[in-house]
Design an enzyme around this catalytic site. Structure first.
Site, PDB file in Angstrom:
ATOM      1  N   LYS A 236     -10.797   5.832 -34.632  1.00 46.24           N
ATOM      2  CA  LYS A 236     -10.878   4.378 -34.786  1.00 46.24           C
ATOM      3  C   LYS A 236     -12.313   3.879 -34.641  1.00 46.24           C
ATOM      4  O   LYS A 236     -12.546   2.677 -34.584  1.00 46.24           O
ATOM      5  CB  LYS A 236      -9.985   3.698 -33.741  1.00 46.24           C
TER       6      LYS A 236
ATOM      7  N   ARG B 123     -14.671  19.529 -24.375  1.00 46.76           N
ATOM      8  CA  ARG B 123     -15.221  20.317 -25.479  1.00 46.76           C
ATOM      9  C   ARG B 123     -15.589  19.352 -26.596  1.00 46.76           C
ATOM     10  O   ARG B 123     -14.839  18.425 -26.887  1.00 46.76           O
ATOM     11  CB  ARG B 123     -14.205  21.334 -25.990  1.00 46.76           C
TER      12      ARG B 123
ATOM     13  N   HIS C 298     -21.190  27.532 -23.425  1.00 47.80           N
ATOM     14  CA  HIS C 298     -19.781  27.635 -23.076  1.00 47.80           C
ATOM     15  C   HIS C 298     -19.758  28.394 -21.749  1.00 47.80           C
ATOM     16  O   HIS C 298     -19.464  29.585 -21.704  1.00 47.80           O
ATOM     17  CB  HIS C 298     -19.041  28.393 -24.183  1.00 47.80           C
TER      18      HIS C 298
ATOM     19  N   ARG D  27      -6.597  28.522 -26.656  1.00 48.89           N
ATOM     20  CA  ARG D  27      -6.694  29.359 -25.461  1.00 48.89           C
ATOM     21  C   ARG D  27      -7.505  28.726 -24.342  1.00 48.89           C
ATOM     22  O   ARG D  27      -7.075  28.750 -23.193  1.00 48.89           O
ATOM     23  CB  ARG D  27      -7.249  30.730 -25.815  1.00 48.89           C
ATOM     24  N   THR D  28      -8.640  28.127 -24.658  1.00 45.10           N
ATOM     25  CA  THR D  28      -9.449  27.549 -23.589  1.00 45.10           C
ATOM     26  C   THR D  28      -8.715  26.393 -22.927  1.00 45.10           C
ATOM     27  O   THR D  28      -8.687  26.271 -21.706  1.00 45.10           O
ATOM     28  CB  THR D  28     -10.812  27.086 -24.131  1.00 45.10           C
TER      29      THR D  28
END
Lengths: 416, 316
Positions: free
Chosen positions: B85, B107, B135, B57-58
């Site tokens: 990696k 994020r 947030h 959703r974000t």
């Protein structure tokens, strides 16, 4: 023969600061005189026994890109540390007489100051099998420790302590309960909550110390707790000493001079093990050093390169360099009125020497001439890139400090 | 005026900054109801969404917000790429920086990681959630939802309930609602209450009925089972019984109290399913709607500051 005159002599044994002269012959202090007409004029600056730093990490073998004997030795000499008591948490760990032998030869070749190695308590520092304590003692190990890894299993630790006590080996333990501490990188409280970082309560230190004290009481082993950093652990230590256990305790320069808020916005140079504590804890621990409850101050010199620190706080490596920052950092406590100079040198010279059975750390005839001449007041701004360590990870970068080492002597020879 | 280069958290914002963002977001909320939603505010700018942690959703919300404002939007799922990696966060940041993005939406599972990244790039960085830290756009969209529903964003009593310990949403909301002078109550089991949280200017209780008394807003949090490394609660059914929001517990709140949830919801764990769907009480869908508007507003303001700093750099 060498004479250092017109110096303020700090004698941690007698607890005095007196003006006088020190005469050095054949690597030993031969005489302390009230004055002398010959020799080097120290202009009233301070002479003290060199620092004996228990718990220095050197990158050899395995991490020479972070620190070598040469760079650590130069940093030590410049910082007034005349004996480095080194940690075995290298790669591989120093857990056999063969590796210890390699280590000692490298040290003798490259370091301008004394190096006394500690060896691992368990093989590979894994906490499961006892290292060859006897052989390692014969090969020159002065103490046994798994560095920052506590022996989790109490049955194994009990056996090790029993075995070690029979050969009078000194065991040094990291007193943080490992399950509680797992993954934590700050001390729990409002700061940790605000920053959203995984945290551990100082109770983890008390729990581990309580357990270890019970086992020491049971086995009679000679035991040193590497770092006591919080008020909650102090009564445990006090009780252990009161009932006569063979126990001593240390603390790092960082826990004496910094607190949790110094981490601010995830500054990884302030990430140490155990994590920095609250201001109340810091003050309690400073007082415990002044009172003599905590015996020894160490730099817990832990070189880390830029790569291992330039990471998100949780992932970044722990530890800070300290050989060269130790004296100025501790001068803050002296200038702040928390303790006088003889008390400080009791914790950084005399007590470590006593713990390891050395003749150093004293200001009397016959003691090794491991000495420093320093100016406790000289002000400067710490610049991490001027440090002689290969790694520059000091939390004191940019800080205004006081206290400069002017000369360092090891066995009468000037090494700085 | 909002002058910051990045949006890394609520903690560094002033009440004026917050009001400015919300006013602009209000404008976009109205705009988003139009048939033709396309604008040119971010035209020519490149927006990269970098998600080191799963999000549906974000990420979708940021993508839609960017596209509506005319930016070129690219999504990178970092879990599948170079991190595997062995590339460090800083190297990833420098690589991206060389591609000259203008807005970087990040994020990351570790607290502070977004700030570390922001120090190394030239573009504006938006924190879309870092570990348990902050947030900010979630707190802003919650604030906008409250303001639209209650007509104001001050002197309200707001309960934040559930898994406070693992929640960056809770932290950002505590900062934001505190700055706007609201009364905040945290309700939840003591095991999910981070230590020392009471020193952040909030009231703390473990009793839902008591805590919900006369509140204007009830914010429920998701029980973050994936972040838990030990038993914080005995079982989900006991948790639901004591801290799950149902009509009986909600009856303690003011009759017009609204119910919020940042999503995704665990129905039957922290909130009763029917209650979540009750359009008279629940504003959960509106929160999602406001999410797009708030993100459009923040990106416009950051782009404005970015242009300004570039102009200043060329004139001197």
């Amino acid at each position: 023969m060498l004479t250092l005159t017109n110096a303020c002599i700090i004698d941690p044994e007698a607890g005095t600061e007196t003006l006088g002269a020190v005469r050095i012959e054949d690597g030993l202090i031969s005489e302390i005189l009230p004055a002398s007409t010959e020799g080097i004029d120290c202009k009233g600056k301070y002479i003290a026994p060199g620092i004996i730093d228990i718990g220095v990490k050197i990158g050899e073998p395995g991490e020479r890109h972070k620190e070598s004997f040469r760079t650590a030795g130069l940093a030590a000499a410049a910082g007034g540390v005349t004996t480095m008591v080194t940690r075995p948490d290298t790669t591989p760990a120093i857990d056999t007489p063969e590796i210890l032998d390699f280590f000692r030869r490298r040290a003798a070749d490259a370091s301008p100051v004394n190096v006394l190695p500690m060896a691992a308590l368990t093989k590979g520092r894994e906490g499961t099998e006892m290292a060859e304590i006897g052989f390692l003692q014969d090969a020159g190990a002065v103490a046994f420790t798994d560095a920052d890894r506590p022996v989790t299993n109490p049955k194994i630790l009990q056996r090790i302590l029993t075995y070690a006590s029979a050969s009078n080996a000194l065991v040094i333990a990291h007193v943080q309960e490992p399950v509680l501490s797992n993954g934590a990188c700050v001390t729990s409280g409002p700061f940790a909550t605000k920053q959203g970082l995984p945290a551990v309560s100082p109770i983890a230190e008390r729990i581990q110390l309580e357990r270890d004290m019970a086992l020491v009481e049971m086995t009679g082993a000679k035991y040193h707790a590497d770092q006591i950093t919080c008020a909650a652990a102090l009564p445990v230590l006090e009780r252990a000493k009161a009932i006569g256990l063979n126990v001593t305790a240390g603390v790092s320069i960082h826990h004496l001079t910094l607190n949790e808020f110094d981490v601010e916005d995830y500054r990884t140079f302030f990430k140490v093990k155990p994590p920095l504590r609250s201001e109340d804890d810091r003050l309690a621990v400073v007082q415990a050093v002044a009172d003599g409850l905590i015996d020894i101050i160490s730099s817990m010199h832990t070189p880390q390169d830029e790569e291992s620190k330039r990471l998100p706080y949780e992932e970044a490596a722990s530890g800070a360099v300290g050989l060269q920052t130790m004296l100025p950092a501790l001068m803050q406590l002296v200038h702040g009125g928390h303790m006088d100079l003889p008390t400080l040198f009791r914790a950084i010279s005399l007590n470590p020497a006593k713990l390891l059975g050395l003749k150093n750390g004293r200001m009397s005839a016959g003691a090794p001439a491991d000495l420093i001449l320093f100016d406790p007041d000289a002000p400067f701004v710490m610049d991490r890139f001027k440090l002689l360590s290969k790694s520059k990870n000091t939390p004191f970068d940019g800080r205004r400090m006081q206290g400069k080492v002017l000369k360092t002597f090891v066995a009468g020879n000037q090494v700085f | 005026m909002f002058t910051q280069r990045h949006l890394l958290g609520i903690e560094s914002l002033s009440p004026q900054d917050i009001t400015e963002i919300l006013d602009l977001a209000d404008h976009y909320a109205k705009h988003n109801l139009k048939q033709n939603k396309h604008l040119d505010v971010l035209s020519g700018l490149t927006q990269i969404n970098m998600f080191f942690e799963n999000s549906t959703r974000t990420q979708a919300s940021f993508e839609i917000a960017g596209k509506r404002l005319g930016a070129d939007v690219m999504n990178m799922s970092m879990q599948a790429s170079s991190i595997k990696k062995g590339e460090t966060l800083i190297d990833t940041a420098l690589t991206l920086n060389a591609m000259h993005p203008d807005l970087l939406v990040v994020r990351h599972p570790h607290s502070g990681a977004v700030k570390l990244l922001a120090e190394k790039v030239n573009c504006a960085v938006l924190n879309a959630g870092d570990g348990r830290h902050e947030h900010p756009t979630q707190a802003l969209l919650d604030a906008l939802t409250i303001r639209r529903s209650k007509g104001r964003l001050h002197r309200l009593t707001i309960a934040i309930c559930g898994d406070i310990a693992h929640s960056r949403v809770a932290r950002s909301n505590i900062f934001l609602l505190g700055k706007m002078e609201n009364r905040i109550r945290l309700i939840g089991p003591k095991t999910l209450m981070p230590s020392g949280v009471d020193k952040l200017g909030v009231e703390v209780t473990d009793n839902m009925a008591e805590g919900l008394k006369d509140v204007d807003v009830v914010m429920m949090l998701r029980l973050q089972r994936e972040r838990m490394d030990g038993g914080f609660i005995p079982s989900e059914r006991e948790y639901y019984h004591r801290w799950g929001l149902d009509p009986t517990k909600l009856a303690n709140a003011k009759p017009d109290a609204i119910v919020m949830h940042p999503g995704p919801m665990n129905r039957g764990v922290e909130i009763d399913g029917t209650l979540a769907d009750d359009i008279n009480r629940s504003v959960i869908q509106e929160q999602v709607e406001m999410g797009v508007a708030v993100r459009m507003a923040v990106m416009e303001l950051l782009a404005r500051n970015l242009r300004k700093s570039k102009e200043e750099a060329t004139t001197c």
